[in-house]
Design a protein around this motif. Structure first.
Motif, PDB file in Angstrom:
ATOM      1  N   LYS A   1      -2.335   5.587  -4.284  1.00  0.00           N
ATOM      2  CA  LYS A   1      -3.541   5.901  -5.031  1.00  0.00           C
ATOM      3  C   LYS A   1      -4.565   4.773  -4.927  1.00  0.00           C
ATOM      4  N   LEU A   2      -4.119   3.578  -4.561  1.00  0.00           N
ATOM      5  CA  LEU A   2      -5.032   2.442  -4.449  1.00  0.00           C
ATOM      6  C   LEU A   2      -5.680   2.386  -3.076  1.00  0.00           C
TER       7      LEU A   2
ATOM      8  N   SER B   1     -15.850   3.978   2.439  1.00  0.00           N
ATOM      9  CA  SER B   1     -17.067   3.173   2.269  1.00  0.00           C
ATOM     10  C   SER B   1     -16.771   1.801   1.671  1.00  0.00           C
ATOM     11  N   LYS B   2     -15.556   1.615   1.123  1.00  0.00           N
ATOM     12  CA  LYS B   2     -15.189   0.329   0.538  1.00  0.00           C
ATOM     13  C   LYS B   2     -13.799  -0.072   1.036  1.00  0.00           C
ATOM     14  N   ALA B   3     -13.614  -1.384   1.222  1.00  0.00           N
ATOM     15  CA  ALA B   3     -12.330  -1.870   1.726  1.00  0.00           C
ATOM     16  C   ALA B   3     -12.149  -3.331   1.356  1.00  0.00           C
ATOM     17  N   ILE B   4     -10.908  -3.785   1.467  1.00  0.00           N
ATOM     18  CA  ILE B   4     -10.619  -5.212   1.477  1.00  0.00           C
ATOM     19  C   ILE B   4      -9.938  -5.512   2.807  1.00  0.00           C
TER      20      ILE B   4
ATOM     21  N   LEU C   1     -10.424   1.452   0.180  1.00  0.00           N
ATOM     22  CA  LEU C   1     -10.228   1.629  -1.256  1.00  0.00           C
ATOM     23  C   LEU C   1     -10.609   3.013  -1.735  1.00  0.00           C
ATOM     24  N   ASN C   2     -11.278   3.820  -0.874  1.00  0.00           N
ATOM     25  CA  ASN C   2     -11.659   5.169  -1.288  1.00  0.00           C
ATOM     26  C   ASN C   2     -11.550   6.121  -0.100  1.00  0.00           C
TER      27      ASN C   2
ATOM     28  N   SER D   1       0.821  -1.210   0.000  1.00  0.00           N
ATOM     29  CA  SER D   1       0.000   0.000   0.000  1.00  0.00           C
ATOM     30  C   SER D   1       0.856   1.261   0.000  1.00  0.00           C
ATOM     31  N   GLN D   2       2.033   1.190   0.617  1.00  0.00           N
ATOM     32  CA  GLN D   2       2.921   2.339   0.620  1.00  0.00           C
ATOM     33  C   GLN D   2       3.384   2.667  -0.794  1.00  0.00           C
TER      34      GLN D   2
END
Length: 267
Positions: free
Chosen positions: A24-25, A96-99, A91-92, A19-20
């Motif tokens: 942007k993701l 509101s969205k994640a994994i 993810l945003n 993620s680092q």
């Protein structure tokens, strides 16, 4: 159990490192820890043993083993009760969205004293009749150093209430769905001879979860959810000190109540 923690830390560290590189993701992350309680459907449990025994217990009943008294009796050993952890990545920007990496340390105990129908071959004899499950005269089976369901979830969250100042969420709904692998440690007793087997990748699972998340502070939240799913063990270890190579195959559905405390890390 230490191996499972190492696996979780390695996976979480890998995702964090990734993620680092991909700011942007992922728009932040969260950590959760908590505890659970389960109920299980009946299961047909197939034993294939190295001594030639090959038989099935039909519609066996099982229960969980919360061990919640360890929370105050042995507070330093937080992994004794049935526990859960999650490592999630948003993810945003609105979160509101994640994994998430999702681990459920549930305990599955086949209930002693019950009468079940047994079919197959035991001691070279074809059997088809009722038997009482007794660890001294027959057998006992449990996944109690964890049924251990590790999977990846997709997560969505929706705001229900804002704080009085409208500056942040106060209460949200959350739902999750995912699939993954089982890494049980199976405790097996055959006619009084017992062995707590090694951790072993032994099958797969799917699950769906929904509930509420209360943000007590900007970054700290309490989450209460219900979960249901299907678990399949294709080759769980059921050896004893004198018998190697024993395997167990079975599947069941479950309902799970989960309470966790979480912490948001925003980037």
């Amino acid at each position: 159990m230490k191996k499972l923690f190492v696996l979780a830390l390695f996976t979480g560290n890998f995702l964090y490192s990734f993620s680092q590189e991909k700011q942007k993701l992922f728009k932040g992350m969260y950590l959760q820890w908590g505890y659970n309680a389960e109920s299980y459907t009946k299961s047909n449990i197939h034993f294939k043993m190295s001594n030639g025994n090959n038989f099935v217990l039909h519609n066996a009943v099982a229960h969980d083993k919360g061990d919640f008294d360890a929370i105050y009796k042995k507070p330093s050993q937080i992994s004794i009760p049935q526990y859960n952890y999650r490592i999630g990545f948003y993810l945003n920007a609105s979160h509101s969205k994640a994994i998430e990496l999702n681990f459920d340390h549930a305990k599955y105990v086949v209930t002693d004293g019950q009468t079940v129908r047994v079919t197959g071959v035991i001691d070279g004899v074809q059997v088809n009749g009722d038997s009482v499950l007794n660890p001294d005269t027959f057998l006992h089976l449990e996944h109690t150093d964890g049924a251990n369901w590790l999977h990846i979830n997709y997560v969505q969250q929706k705001i229900l209430l804002l704080t009085a100042s409208k500056s942040r969420p106060l209460l949200t709904t959350v739902w999750k769905a995912g699939a993954g692998i089982n890494i049980p440690r199976t405790d097996f007793t055959w006619r009084g001879e017992r062995l707590n087997n090694n951790f072993h990748i032994a099958g797969y699972n799917i699950g769906a979860e929904a509930g509420l998340r209360l943000y007590m502070m900007r970054r700290i939240f309490f989450e209460c959810t219900g979960k249901t799913g299907f678990v399949r063990y294709v080759n769980a270890l059921a050896c004893t000190p004198t018998q190697k190579g024993n395997r167990v195959t079975h599947s069941f559905g479950y309902a799970e109540a989960i309470a966790t405390l979480g912490y948001d890390i925003n980037w």
